[in-house]
Enzyme design. Structure first.
Site, PDB file in Angstrom:
ATOM      1  N   ASP A 100       0.822  -1.220   0.000  1.00 59.74           N
ATOM      2  CA  ASP A 100       0.000   0.000   0.000  1.00 59.74           C
ATOM      3  C   ASP A 100       0.857   1.272   0.000  1.00 59.74           C
ATOM      4  OD1 ASP A 100      -1.868   1.992   0.601  1.00 59.74           O
ATOM      5  OD2 ASP A 100      -2.338   1.217   2.609  1.00 59.74           O
ATOM      6  N   HIS A 153      -3.814   4.290   6.806  1.00 58.42           N
ATOM      7  CA  HIS A 153      -2.726   3.805   5.951  1.00 58.42           C
ATOM      8  C   HIS A 153      -1.364   4.045   6.597  1.00 58.42           C
ATOM      9  CE1 HIS A 153      -5.381   3.142   2.478  1.00 58.42           C
ATOM     10  NE2 HIS A 153      -6.032   4.203   2.925  1.00 58.42           N
TER      11      HIS A 153
END
Lengths: 561, 561
Positions: A201, A374
């Site tokens: 990610d 994130h």
């Protein structure tokens, strides 16, 4: 029987093909292919960008899978966010595939399939972290990760060429609300064994340090709530169950009852409660009817609408256009979510209107009422160091994020030639321990507009943009087929272009220009209306540009009678 | 002779009337009125918001001044930014007024007036800081302030009711590039004398601490430039002369030649050089022709286009669509400007494209290559403490900024009842040392679209929005006036709505629905085409919604023949 055409690029090895999410935020979908087997990780949508006028949703183009439908073994879902599961109802209409995911992820998907009358038709396989699913030549272990939704997992995909770690969205929250830590031990185990490639990610690669723990938001609530004298409204994403949990907990501690608001908030909370992901004391929930009789210092509303969506309750409350809820001085609104890029203006308008109502507003720019889901740079480095991959492929990010993530991987020791920056449609091929970008396949975006899937393309969008800027002028003329004589018109109708408020004179002048043009053309002998239309368009374009500097869409309609 | 109607609200005292900029960013314009005299501070525009489809510019509605044209004595300009001077060419077409401002401010205005053929018709009066201008019962001292443009000033407006300090946009830069400090001594002097009201810039009231000095950007350039091996491109606002100066200085120190790019960059640099605000060593400038022969490590381009404007050179370079300049790995682009809210997506796209070209990109989110021109909280407190005003009116800001600035003023000691949060059109009245919001006057926004000023209103914008979402369907039918028989059509034409790619069947079905409707209506006896049109619209709206869930603008055209 698989009747798909032979693949020119299929020269053996493991092929990883991003169908969405590389070079963009959203639309996450990745195909893994080896021999006769294909598995897919995630199947997400994207909300339309501003230039996609009138478009409701965007999904990935699955032409590649459609042509190889017989080989696709299933779809693995890392977590239940729209950008990872949202395209499923559309894709499953074409490809009947089993799904694999954790309980909450599949709970959200089930709800979605119900809406599309697909519920009974899809095989849903619930997995738990550390479960292993075998699909063709692949076996996939689900690995717990923390994120801004509960029950998220990364995937360890064992392929004939080696193990690929596919992180999905993740952060490394050391104090997650449910105690479910990112499973560092399992990532380490794969690192020890040897990882062919890490796909990680890239969303927050531009952020230094560590992403704050979700618990920080709970602490902010506990600081803000007791000081509030009026109503409290918390706006959050309905999928962020931990956020809702923390808002509920803070409300309970202050003796407030909770009103859930927004269709998806009510639905997602119900699913999460049913599956045991959300704990609510008996009697804490209230409804709009009871709300009328509660003192305002006993009210906490948890709602959607944090992006300023104009039809949401929150927006209507802010505009003083809500029947049951009128804000007053002393009320507090907490926007407990990210300002999604592109929505800043709408959110800013929402905040201004809330201040007009006298409310106090907390949001991520002024207070720690939101944290990201994130991983930041230090967490990304940690993931790289745990898995020690031979190759690195940055995923989930715009192009600059991918480039920066590749550089970060190099800083922790992955050689530059083994960092593969790929975009949608690229074929990342691994064979004999070597990786390369080996070609491209058909990929792209499909627009959903109402019930239409893919029928709106760039030409229609260009027309809509043109229409939106200076509107449209329709010129209607009826012509005697035999004589070429104008027997009606020109009649002129417009929308979004100003004739109405202008003088009749301008309209008359426009008509005269068309008539003069027609008089000068030998229509009988032309035999080609296309040319007449083109001339009408040309002469009016010039006229409007000269007189008023506007460029409407000009649509001549010629009736032959 | 002043023939304006008597003012209902004109009950003596000093009246301060914001015509723009209060409750919004941009459009700054403030009227000061006492007895028979009106003066105006600033005359700014606003760039259109996303919902203002097709609009080029927005200016303030000056109805209030128009009706009192004979009393308006002049316009004072605090500085040369578009949101303070941009509406002048439009306003001066209606009101012939003398202008007062510093040399650079008037230099920029002169350039603007040239474009509108107004240059010779406007009286431009150059003032220097500490100069005093007398206009009717007002006398106004210009006070030097630092900002993101050189030659900015605040105004001390001496009125029969007392002194009002109007800051304009400002920061308190302790190390400005030109050494021209914000004139704290003069502000203090007025503070000692007694200030009736302070009107201060609220733009950055949400930022804690101090705004960084402009010099920080020069230091960032000096850190980045020597490490660059390829071309350097600096994108900045062309009015930010100090920014340009610092980029030029850094280029010179690295032995690079400077290419100026962008119409306004070339124009503004020329004005600033001519007036002595910008120093460039002889021979430092280059042109596109010479550029072709320069080694890339000797090139620094200073350009506009920092907001990702699609027609700018920078955007074309990023898209690899520029004839003379092709970016390569090793080139560096510095976006030395703010991400203006609403432009984030476009700028983000620009950055991604630059990375695709292989360039490195620095921007305000990752590096100190931009600082704000507006005062943060500590500077705002300093201004309040220097001037010690009896009343405080926050200006230049959205509603939440005004509310927060009023609270900040209270924290440094201005009593709450003397903090007046006003919005556009409010009349702030001061008499006998007391201030109040005493009423409202006509105010608002005027849209400029091409040559049209104010002819595009909310109805047209609503139509454009509707057109932009699902396009338009025109239905043309000719009917025999006598018999009511359909003699032509229905013919159907669409734009931005999908028929073209659909099956012929869908189009035929649409036509049939219209014919069936007409057959069922007793057209002869209707005598009212409006009703037929309405029915056509209704039935097609339902049909499109049911079949494809789209809501195009439907425009029935009925020809009586």
């Amino acid at each position: 029987m698989d009747t798909a055409p032979a693949d020119i690029t299929d020269n053996g090895g493991l092929r990883i093909i991003p169908l969405g999410g590389l070079g963009e935020i959203g639309l996450n979908m990745m195909a893994y292919e080896h021999g006769e087997d294909i598995i897919v990780a995630d199947c997400g949508l994207m909300f339309p960008e501003p230039q996609m006028l009138g478009i409701d949703l965007v999904i990935p183009d699955i032409a590649y899978l459609r042509e190889r439908a017989g080989r696709v073994r299933g779809i693995l879902l890392t977590h239940g966010h729209e950008d990872h599961i949202g395209a499923l109802p559309y894709v499953l209409q074409e490809l009947s595939l089993p799904l694999y995911g954790t309980a909450l992820t599949l709970g959200f998907i089930r709800e979605k399939l119900k809406e599309f009358d697909l519920e009974g038709e899809v095989e849903l396989n619930v997995v738990k972290p550390r479960d292993v699913v075998t699909l063709g030549c692949f076996s996939v272990e689900f690995i717990r990760v923390s994120h801004s939704i509960v029950d998220g997992c990364a995937l360890a995909i064992r392929t004939p060429e080696g193990v690929v770690i596919h992180t999905g969205d993740f952060k490394i929250d050391q104090t997650p609300v449910d105690g479910e830590l990112t499973d560092l031990a399992t990532f380490s185990r794969y690192g020890d064994e040897g990882v062919l490639a890490l796909l990680a990610d890239s969303t927050n690669v531009e952020r230094e340090g560590y992403t704050l723990s979700e618990r920080v938001v709970g602490e902010a609530f506990d600081e803000i709530f007791p000081r509030c004298e009026g109503r409290i409204i918390v706006a959050a994403f309905s999928s962020n169950i931990h956020r809702v949990q923390q808002a509920v907990d803070a409300a309970v501690r202050c003796g407030r009852k909770v009103l859930l608001n927004g269709r998806s908030m009510v639905a997602n909370v119900a699913i999460a409660r049913q599956l045991g992901y959300l704990r609510m004391p008996e009697g804490v929930l209230t409804d709009l009817k009871e709300l009328q009789h509660l003192p305002k210092e006993q009210v906490c509303m948890i709602t959607t609408g944090s992006q300023g969506e104009p039809m949401s309750s929150l927006a209507r409350i802010a505009m003083d256009d809500h029947k049951q809820i009128k804000l007053e001085a002393g009320d507090t609104v907490i926007l407990s979510s990210r300002f999604i890029p592109g929505n800043e203006k709408t959110i800013s308008d929402l905040i201004n209107h809330l201040y007009r109502r006298g409310a106090e507003v907390f949001h991520e720019k002024v207070s720690e009422v939101h944290v990201s889901g994130h991983a930041s740079q230090e967490e990304l480095k940690l993931m790289l160091n745990l898995t020690r991959p031979r190759h690195f492929v940055p995923v989930h990010g715009e192009y600059r994020h991918l480039v920066k993530h590749a550089r970060l991987a190099q800083r922790v020791g992955v050689p530059a030639e083994r960092c593969l920056v790929a975009v949608n449609g690229d074929v990342i091929r691994f064979a004999d321990g070597r990786g390369e970008i080996a070609g491209t396949v058909e990929s792209g975006r499909v627009y959903i507009d109402g019930k239409g899937i893919g029928d709106v393309g760039e030409v229609v969008l260009k027309d809509r943009k043109h229409l939106s800027e200076d509107g449209m002028v329709v010129v209607i003329i009826a012509i005697n087929q035999a004589s070429g004589e104008v027997i009606y018109g020109p009649d002129i109708v417009s929308r979004g272009f100003v004739f109405e408020d202008e003088s009749q004179q301008y309209l008359d002048e426009t008509k005269k220009i068309v008539l003069d043009l027609l008089a000068g053309m030998n229509i009988e002998t032309l035999g080609e209306w296309g040319e007449v239309k083109q001339e009408v368009r040309r002469i009016l374009r010039r006229f409007f540009n000269k007189t008023i500097e506007r460029r409407p869409v000009i649509l001549p309609v010629i009736l032959e009678m």
